[in-house]
Scaffold this motif. Sequence first.
Motif: not given
Length: 226
Positions: A3, A8, A11, A35, A122, A125, A129
């Motif tokens: 990663d 990215r 966020i 990120e 996780r 993310r 998305e």
Amino acid sequence: MTDRATPRTRIRVVVADDHPVVLAGIKAMLQSAPEIDLVGEAGDGAGALRLVAAERPDVAVLDISMPEINGLDLARRIAVEAPGVKVITLTVHEDRAYVQQLLDAGARGYLLKRSAAEDLVRAVRAVAEGGLYLDPSVAGKALAETAATEKAAAADAVLSPREADVLRFTAQGFSNKEIAIRLEVGVKTVETYKARASDKLGLRSRAEIVRYGAVKGWLAGLAEGT
């Protein structure tokens, strides 16, 4: 490729929990991800709602059991007052009813606190998305094959390819607008496909569509964060 080696989009995340030790742990997990920008924290539901309204983050990570406004009511309020904010709920509850209610309230993620150390980043993310994240250890209970979803799965040959696509993306947590962009059609067209597919299969709520998606195996990748 790791990663850290993959660029990215940032966020923006807020977090709320009424237990200071738990809150500190959640913050540390989020701040470890390069990120993720942690832009605020709250210790109760009312404070979390004010924070979401002020910051308009991409994701709000919320404890279900909080004073003043509980996580379920908070998810409903956010869905109406800040619909662009995606909600992940943290809980110790593995009861199927909790998951169904939160999905219907508009939450995009359901994560057990005991899984947070491994799966929180996780989950953030995944929902950022546009997807749905369900804790793997509760997915089987929450999305069990009921008679309705079994019947629907047996009858899905009646769906057109477009209807199946729309239903799959809906089960995975995408909004009508997001589905329209992916399929390069209008939002009204997506709504029509969804209504037709739901009517054909006898699916009456978003939670039933998600359970149907679980039966079809559409959520397997999401549960693993892929």
